[in-house]
Design a protein around this motif. Structure first.
Motif, PDB file in Angstrom:
ATOM      1  N   LEU A   1       2.696   0.858  10.105  1.00 35.41           N
ATOM      2  CA  LEU A   1       3.353   0.769  11.404  1.00 35.41           C
ATOM      3  C   LEU A   1       4.844   0.957  11.176  1.00 35.41           C
ATOM      4  CD1 LEU A   1       2.812   0.261  14.440  1.00 35.41           C
ATOM      5  CD2 LEU A   1       3.497  -2.117  14.037  1.00 35.41           C
ATOM      6  N   GLN A   2       5.338   2.129  11.532  1.00 34.19           N
ATOM      7  CA  GLN A   2       6.768   2.403  11.445  1.00 34.19           C
ATOM      8  C   GLN A   2       7.411   1.925  12.740  1.00 34.19           C
ATOM      9  OE1 GLN A   2       8.670   3.721   8.888  1.00 34.19           O
ATOM     10  NE2 GLN A   2      10.420   3.193  10.209  1.00 34.19           N
ATOM     11  N   MET A   3       8.335   0.995  12.622  1.00 31.99           N
ATOM     12  CA  MET A   3       8.962   0.395  13.795  1.00 31.99           C
ATOM     13  C   MET A   3      10.441   0.760  13.808  1.00 31.99           C
ATOM     14  SD  MET A   3       7.123  -3.356  13.751  1.00 31.99           S
ATOM     15  CE  MET A   3       7.951  -3.877  12.258  1.00 31.99           C
ATOM     16  N   ASN A   4      10.853   1.524  14.785  1.00 28.10           N
ATOM     17  CA  ASN A   4      12.244   1.941  14.946  1.00 28.10           C
ATOM     18  C   ASN A   4      12.837   1.335  16.205  1.00 28.10           C
ATOM     19  OD1 ASN A   4      11.952   3.615  12.651  1.00 28.10           O
ATOM     20  ND2 ASN A   4      11.267   5.338  13.918  1.00 28.10           N
ATOM     21  N   SER A   5      14.132   1.343  16.294  1.00 25.29           N
ATOM     22  CA  SER A   5      14.838   0.814  17.472  1.00 25.29           C
ATOM     23  C   SER A   5      14.337  -0.585  17.827  1.00 25.29           C
ATOM     24  CB  SER A   5      14.661   1.757  18.669  1.00 25.29           C
ATOM     25  OG  SER A   5      15.128   3.057  18.363  1.00 25.29           O
ATOM     26  N   LEU A   6      14.243  -1.430  16.824  1.00 24.51           N
ATOM     27  CA  LEU A   6      13.713  -2.767  17.038  1.00 24.51           C
ATOM     28  C   LEU A   6      14.617  -3.595  17.949  1.00 24.51           C
ATOM     29  CD1 LEU A   6      12.370  -3.394  13.458  1.00 24.51           C
ATOM     30  CD2 LEU A   6      11.030  -3.686  15.543  1.00 24.51           C
ATOM     31  N   LYS A   7      13.980  -4.444  18.729  1.00 22.72           N
ATOM     32  CA  LYS A   7      14.666  -5.307  19.685  1.00 22.72           C
ATOM     33  C   LYS A   7      14.326  -6.770  19.369  1.00 22.72           C
ATOM     34  CE  LYS A   7      13.752  -1.848  23.281  1.00 22.72           C
ATOM     35  NZ  LYS A   7      13.131  -1.627  24.611  1.00 22.72           N
ATOM     36  N   PRO A   8      15.165  -7.699  19.779  1.00 25.02           N
ATOM     37  CA  PRO A   8      14.852  -9.118  19.554  1.00 25.02           C
ATOM     38  C   PRO A   8      13.487  -9.513  20.113  1.00 25.02           C
ATOM     39  CG  PRO A   8      17.148  -8.891  20.173  1.00 25.02           C
ATOM     40  CD  PRO A   8      16.518  -7.522  20.332  1.00 25.02           C
ATOM     41  N   GLU A   9      13.067  -8.892  21.193  1.00 23.24           N
ATOM     42  CA  GLU A   9      11.762  -9.236  21.778  1.00 23.24           C
ATOM     43  C   GLU A   9      10.584  -8.726  20.957  1.00 23.24           C
ATOM     44  OE1 GLU A   9      14.360  -7.744  23.331  1.00 23.24           O
ATOM     45  OE2 GLU A   9      13.655  -6.251  24.807  1.00 23.24           O
ATOM     46  N   ASP A  10      10.845  -7.954  19.916  1.00 18.93           N
ATOM     47  CA  ASP A  10       9.787  -7.543  18.985  1.00 18.93           C
ATOM     48  C   ASP A  10       9.517  -8.621  17.935  1.00 18.93           C
ATOM     49  OD1 ASP A  10      11.207  -4.262  19.078  1.00 18.93           O
ATOM     50  OD2 ASP A  10       9.364  -4.915  20.080  1.00 18.93           O
TER      51      ASP A  10
ATOM     52  N   GLY B   1      10.021  -8.790   7.673  1.00 12.50           N
ATOM     53  CA  GLY B   1      11.321  -9.270   7.238  1.00 12.50           C
ATOM     54  C   GLY B   1      12.272  -9.462   8.395  1.00 12.50           C
ATOM     55  N   LEU B   2      13.545  -9.618   8.033  1.00 12.80           N
ATOM     56  CA  LEU B   2      14.612  -9.824   9.017  1.00 12.80           C
ATOM     57  C   LEU B   2      15.419  -8.542   9.145  1.00 12.80           C
ATOM     58  CD1 LEU B   2      16.404 -11.684  10.783  1.00 12.80           C
ATOM     59  CD2 LEU B   2      17.630 -12.286   8.671  1.00 12.80           C
ATOM     60  N   VAL B   3      15.645  -8.111  10.380  1.00  7.98           N
ATOM     61  CA  VAL B   3      16.392  -6.876  10.628  1.00  7.98           C
ATOM     62  C   VAL B   3      17.251  -7.076  11.866  1.00  7.98           C
ATOM     63  CG1 VAL B   3      14.552  -5.847  12.027  1.00  7.98           C
ATOM     64  CG2 VAL B   3      16.144  -4.367  10.790  1.00  7.98           C
ATOM     65  N   GLN B   4      18.323  -6.338  11.946  1.00  8.11           N
ATOM     66  CA  GLN B   4      19.207  -6.445  13.100  1.00  8.11           C
ATOM     67  C   GLN B   4      18.688  -5.602  14.263  1.00  8.11           C
ATOM     68  OE1 GLN B   4      23.186  -5.438  11.721  1.00  8.11           O
ATOM     69  NE2 GLN B   4      23.626  -7.600  11.365  1.00  8.11           N
ATOM     70  N   ASP B   5      19.126  -5.962  15.438  1.00  7.87           N
ATOM     71  CA  ASP B   5      18.826  -5.215  16.655  1.00  7.87           C
ATOM     72  C   ASP B   5      19.128  -3.730  16.425  1.00  7.87           C
ATOM     73  OD1 ASP B   5      19.855  -5.739  20.149  1.00  7.87           O
ATOM     74  OD2 ASP B   5      18.391  -4.373  19.243  1.00  7.87           O
ATOM     75  N   GLY B   6      18.128  -2.871  16.745  1.00  6.68           N
ATOM     76  CA  GLY B   6      18.292  -1.438  16.543  1.00  6.68           C
ATOM     77  C   GLY B   6      17.831  -0.933  15.189  1.00  6.68           C
ATOM     78  N   GLY B   7      17.465  -1.843  14.311  1.00  6.47           N
ATOM     79  CA  GLY B   7      17.039  -1.458  12.964  1.00  6.47           C
ATOM     80  C   GLY B   7      15.588  -1.016  12.904  1.00  6.47           C
ATOM     81  N   SER B   8      15.132  -0.777  11.675  1.00  6.19           N
ATOM     82  CA  SER B   8      13.772  -0.280  11.442  1.00  6.19           C
ATOM     83  C   SER B   8      13.086  -1.087  10.355  1.00  6.19           C
ATOM     84  CB  SER B   8      13.813   1.190  11.005  1.00  6.19           C
ATOM     85  OG  SER B   8      14.367   2.016  12.000  1.00  6.19           O
ATOM     86  N   LEU B   9      11.779  -1.141  10.452  1.00  2.87           N
ATOM     87  CA  LEU B   9      10.927  -1.733   9.426  1.00  2.87           C
ATOM     88  C   LEU B   9       9.631  -0.947   9.368  1.00  2.87           C
ATOM     89  CD1 LEU B   9      11.089  -5.629   9.908  1.00  2.87           C
ATOM     90  CD2 LEU B   9      11.887  -4.355   7.923  1.00  2.87           C
ATOM     91  N   ARG B  10       9.006  -0.974   8.205  1.00  3.04           N
ATOM     92  CA  ARG B  10       7.702  -0.340   8.058  1.00  3.04           C
ATOM     93  C   ARG B  10       6.713  -1.360   7.528  1.00  3.04           C
ATOM     94  NH1 ARG B  10       5.300   3.862   3.768  1.00  3.04           N
ATOM     95  NH2 ARG B  10       4.046   5.205   5.134  1.00  3.04           N
ATOM     96  N   LEU B  11       5.662  -1.602   8.285  1.00  8.62           N
ATOM     97  CA  LEU B  11       4.611  -2.512   7.868  1.00  8.62           C
ATOM     98  C   LEU B  11       3.469  -1.724   7.250  1.00  8.62           C
ATOM     99  CD1 LEU B  11       4.403  -4.908  10.955  1.00  8.62           C
ATOM    100  CD2 LEU B  11       5.919  -5.022   8.979  1.00  8.62           C
TER     101      LEU B  11
END
Length: 120
Positions: free
Chosen positions: A80-89, A10-20
């Motif tokens: 896959l728990q993704m925290n502190s997401l960055k635009p380059e992710d 999905g779409l998340v802001q810089d610094g956000g989290s997602l779980r795949l």
């Protein structure tokens, strides 16, 4: 035949989290390794993280300390728990399952991918 299906992008802001999430299903005798890869536009597909019987758990340097890979109780599910997401992710994230369907066989199956977009 084995099917691999990802979800949770999905779409998340810089610094956000997602779980795949990813589930491998079908005629699986043994699961050797479950992996997450990603591919950004114009880039090669790269390994993000994987977990396996022989290899243990591994992460790419770019996600170490921010992403966590884990397996579900059935053994054929991986998260896959993704925290502190960055635009380059930002990329399409793919799951792959390295499995044996019968003694002496071994194949790698891929999911269709799930889009992760990190806005700045």
């Amino acid at each position: 035949q084995v099917q691999v299906m990802e979800s949770g992008g999905g779409l998340v802001q810089d610094g956000g989290s997602l779980r795949l999430s990813c589930e491998a299903s079908g005629s699986i005798l043994r699961t050797h390794r479950l992996s997450w890869y990603r591919q950004a536009p114009g880039q090669y597909r790269e390994l993000v993280a994987d977990t396996g019987i022989a290899t243990g758990t591994r992460y790419s340097d770019s996600v170490k300390g921010r992403f966590t890979i884990s397996r579900g109780d059935t053994g054929n599910t991986v998260y896959l728990q993704m925290n502190s997401l960055k635009p380059e992710d930002t990329a399409v994230y793919y799951c792959s399952a390295d499995v044996s369907e019968s003694p002496g066989t071994r194949n790698v199956y891929w999911g269709q991918g799930t889009q992760v977009t990190v806005s700045s």
